[in-house]
Structure formats: structure tokens, C-alpha cells
Design an enzyme around this catalytic site. Sequence first.
Site, PDB file in Angstrom:
ATOM      1  N   ASP A  50       0.841  -1.199   0.000  1.00  0.00           N
ATOM      2  CA  ASP A  50       0.000   0.000   0.000  1.00  0.00           C
ATOM      3  C   ASP A  50       0.879   1.255   0.000  1.00  0.00           C
ATOM      4  O   ASP A  50       1.699   1.445   0.905  1.00  0.00           O
ATOM      5  CB  ASP A  50      -0.899   0.018   1.244  1.00  0.00           C
ATOM      6  CG  ASP A  50      -1.991  -1.039   1.192  1.00  0.00           C
ATOM      7  OD1 ASP A  50      -2.130  -1.713   0.145  1.00  0.00           O
ATOM      8  OD2 ASP A  50      -2.719  -1.187   2.197  1.00  0.00           O
ATOM      9  N   ASP A  60     -11.014  -5.426   6.876  1.00  0.00           N
ATOM     10  CA  ASP A  60     -10.245  -6.679   6.871  1.00  0.00           C
ATOM     11  C   ASP A  60      -9.955  -7.148   8.295  1.00  0.00           C
ATOM     12  O   ASP A  60      -9.978  -8.362   8.570  1.00  0.00           O
ATOM     13  CB  ASP A  60      -8.938  -6.492   6.100  1.00  0.00           C
ATOM     14  CG  ASP A  60      -9.184  -6.088   4.653  1.00  0.00           C
ATOM     15  OD1 ASP A  60     -10.196  -6.554   4.075  1.00  0.00           O
ATOM     16  OD2 ASP A  60      -8.394  -5.306   4.112  1.00  0.00           O
ATOM     17  N   GLY A  98      -6.638  -9.958   1.048  1.00  0.00           N
ATOM     18  CA  GLY A  98      -6.391 -11.337   1.481  1.00  0.00           C
ATOM     19  C   GLY A  98      -5.346 -11.394   2.574  1.00  0.00           C
ATOM     20  O   GLY A  98      -5.536 -12.028   3.622  1.00  0.00           O
TER      21      GLY A  98
HETATM   22  O1  RIB Z   1      -9.067  -3.336   2.393  1.00  0.00           O
HETATM   23  C1  RIB Z   1      -7.927  -2.522   2.342  1.00  0.00           C
HETATM   24  C2  RIB Z   1      -6.990  -3.018   1.305  1.00  0.00           C
HETATM   25  O2  RIB Z   1      -7.578  -2.815   0.037  1.00  0.00           O
HETATM   26  C3  RIB Z   1      -5.677  -2.288   1.238  1.00  0.00           C
HETATM   27  O3  RIB Z   1      -4.713  -2.847   2.091  1.00  0.00           O
HETATM   28  C4  RIB Z   1      -5.321  -2.334  -0.228  1.00  0.00           C
HETATM   29  O4  RIB Z   1      -4.186  -3.098  -0.495  1.00  0.00           O
HETATM   30  C5  RIB Z   1      -6.551  -2.881  -0.929  1.00  0.00           C
HETATM   31  O5  RIB Z   1      -6.389  -4.195  -1.239  1.00  0.00           O
END
Ligand code: RIB
Length: 309
Positions: free
Chosen positions: A12, A252, A40
Site C-alpha cells: 500500500d 479486513d 487477502g
Molecule cells: O481493504 C484494504 C486493502 O484494500 C488495502 O490494504 C489495499 O491493499 C486494498 O487491497
Amino acid sequence: MAIVAVGSVNTDLVVKVKSFPIPGETVYGDDFSTYAGGKGANQAAAAARLGSPVAMLGGVGDDGNSSERLADLRDAGVDISRILIRDQTPGGVALIQVDDSGQNQIVIVPGANGTVSPEDVRDALPSLLSAGDLVLAQFELPFDTVKAALEVARAADARTIVNTAPFVDGTDGLLPLIDILVVNEIEAGQLLGRDPVSVDEAPSAVQQLRSTGPGIVFATLGSAGAVIHDASGTVTIPAPQVNVVDTTGAGDATVGAFATALDDGLSTEDAARMAVMAGSFAVQRPGAQPSQPTRRELDAFIAERSSDS
Ligand code: RIB
């Protein structure tokens, strides 16, 4: 039981902005940072940090960013032995802007994530799975690869937990293969073929979604918490008030914690309560994976917030 995440690994590239530029506008950013990301990998790391045995199936490049991402996952406790290393394709990246309110805008470039094929999954996944294990999937790998993962999971009597992010057309066709569906307000609307679902509409939306196949539907509602629906009924779960720094990866953290809690045998409601607390913890720190709580941090946060009430 174990958790196997089939999903993306990203680096990121994050800039902080006061407010998002409009098309054609140039603005100054306040800060630039590089963090471990990818839906993931984030969900795998979130579950592993909370103590679950987690293996990950995905793809990275042989570039420096990818090596760092593998090291981050290993440090979080994820078994990375089934992550494929491609020498012709760089690892995935996400270009992210985070504004002063902590909201984000994200563009992903899949790179090696896009090379993980259905055959790769059919080759590697069966040997990782036992009956009752959880397969955790999102949609930053190719659609057919996700579909193959769900089919392999079904054949192995594993449970599937699917976070429909980012939303891709055709997802509704996979609902019969999904045991546990995790959506946000926008994705719930997209799956139902309508506008984003409001907080008030969420209880009826999760009921509608459950009638399409999944045994559990978990709708995250940001600062309003979440709504879950399973065979026992519908429960609304409030989120604690926190100081929001960066919402990236909070969903996540929520999904990873939900998987851990279900894998630990908690009821759907208790699992969802723990997951909401994990997401609320994560928005208080910058970055996707760096913002996730360890088990000790999450337990302390839950204890602190319950003594507040
Ligand atoms: O959900 C956040 C994620 O979305 C980030 O870490 C980025 O890499 C995208 O996949």
C-alpha cells in the site's frame, strides 16, 4: 480447525491529504507511507495476530516490496509456504489516499495477484484443508480463481467465508457456494441489485441476502457497527466511539477477527461482537496490517470499553 486465506497481497502506497482532489485538480499531500496491505493478506494477518492457525494461498513477485510483504505475513504468524512467487510479474500495489476524516480512496494494480489461476488453487488448496476448516476469500484474485477456491472448499467439507470486496459482477452466482457472507452497505446493495443499504434497511437486507444461500450474513456498517443474521435471528451490534485516524483495512481486521472467533467456536453473535471491536480498534491507527490488534491488545480494548459502559 484452521483458516486458509485465498487472496491478494499488496504493497500500500499511502498519501495523507486534507481532502480528496477532484478530477483535474492537483493538491499537496501531508505525508507518504508504505504499508503491508491487500485484502487477502490483511484478513490472514488479522486472524493470525489473534492466534489462529492461518495459511495463505496467493501470488507475489520477486521484487523488494513482495519480499517485505512475505516477511510481514510470516511475522504475523501466517504460513506463507503456499504463496506463489512469480519472476515475470511484480507484486500487487494499492495507491491510497487517506483524508483528514480517515476515509480513503483506493486504486489497486493486481500484478502477481492476477496470475493466481484456478489450476493453482486446485493444485494447492486440497492438501491444506480438512473438514470444518474455514476458507477465507475476497475478490482481489481473478473471479474464476475465487470460484475454484469455493468449489474446492465445498468438496473438502470446509466452510467458506467470503467478503465481497471489491464487488465484481457475477458474485451473486457464487452465493450457493458461500456459507458466511460478509458485506458492507454498498456491497449489500450491489448484491441485491439496488442502491447502498442504509443502517435502517440493513436488518431486512441481511435477511434477504440469507435467503439466497449463506447460513450467516454479516453486514458491516462503519461507525454504526454491524448487523448479523443467522438461523437464530437478526442482531444489531453497535460499535464503540473511537478517534478515527485511518479506515484502511478496518474491514479486513473485522473479517479476520470474525473468522478467528468462528474458528474458536464462538456463537455468531459473539463472533460478530468481537469482530466489530477489532475493526474499531484498527481505525485508530494508520495503515492496513499495522493497525490490526494482537489478541492481547484486542482483549484489553474490549475490557476497557466494557468498563466504560
Ligand atoms: O481493504 C484494504 C486493502 O484494500 C488495502 O490494504 C489495499 O491493499 C486494498 O487491497
